[in-house]
Design an enzyme around this catalytic site. Structure first.
Site, mmCIF file in Angstrom:
data_model
loop_
_atom_site.group_PDB
_atom_site.id
_atom_site.type_symbol
_atom_site.label_atom_id
_atom_site.label_comp_id
_atom_site.label_asym_id
_atom_site.label_seq_id
_atom_site.Cartn_x
_atom_site.Cartn_y
_atom_site.Cartn_z
ATOM 1 N N GLY A 61 -2.826 -1.618 -4.941
ATOM 2 C CA GLY A 61 -1.362 -1.548 -4.913
ATOM 3 C C GLY A 61 -0.741 -2.621 -4.046
ATOM 4 N N CYS A 62 -1.343 -2.868 -2.906
ATOM 5 C CA CYS A 62 -0.812 -3.875 -1.977
ATOM 6 C C CYS A 62 -0.957 -5.277 -2.559
ATOM 7 C CB CYS A 62 -1.519 -3.778 -0.626
ATOM 8 S SG CYS A 62 -1.279 -2.155 0.151
#
Length: 150
Positions: A44-45
């Site tokens: 996600g990051c």
């Protein structure tokens, strides 16, 4: 304390990915996208950071500087930047002062286990250091559109 639109963004001082000092007040006179993310080089990051990377020129054209903050150290940030060609500054918040100042160090839950961690929040700050928007439901793959309102 929960920060909201219209609040003055708390100043902070820490180190960037190269170990150089970085302060939010150094960016006065510029608009800032201050994004908090849980961990370098996680799915996600990475999606969120790469979306900002891919649209960095559009953000700059609107006058924004981008600062990413996580509790990872400078070496981790350096690897993340080099691996994905990130063109902006990542701030190392290893003592968790900034995440606590901004109220993004919160209890999280995964697989029924509770733990403390960094929430994925973005603060859009104007030239005078005033928070214009707080994005708490970040769409990692389309984050720039959220910031630019498109």
């Amino acid at each position: 304390m929960e920060l909201k639109t219209g609040d003055l963004a708390p100043d902070f001082e820490s180190k960037d990915q190269n170990g150089n000092p970085v302060k939010l007040s150094d960016y006065r006179g510029k608009k800032v996208v201050l994004y908090f993310y849980p961990k370098d080089d996680t799915p996600g990051c990475t999606a969120q950071s790469c979306n900002l990377r891919d649209n960095y020129s559009a953000l700059q054209a609107q006058g924004y500087e981008v600062l990413g903050v996580s509790v990872d150290d400078e070496a981790s940030h350096q690897k993340f930047i080099n691996k994905f060609g990130l063109p902006f500054t990542l701030v190392a918040d290893t003592d968790k002062k900034i995440v606590e100042q901004y109220g993004v160090w919160q209890e999280k839950s995964m697989y029924g286990r509770k733990y403390m961690g960094t929430m994925r929040y973005t603060f859009v700050i104007d030239e005078n250091g005033v928070i214009q928007e707080v994005i708490t439901k970040v769409k990692t793959a389309d984050h720039t559109a959220q910031i630019l309102g498109k």
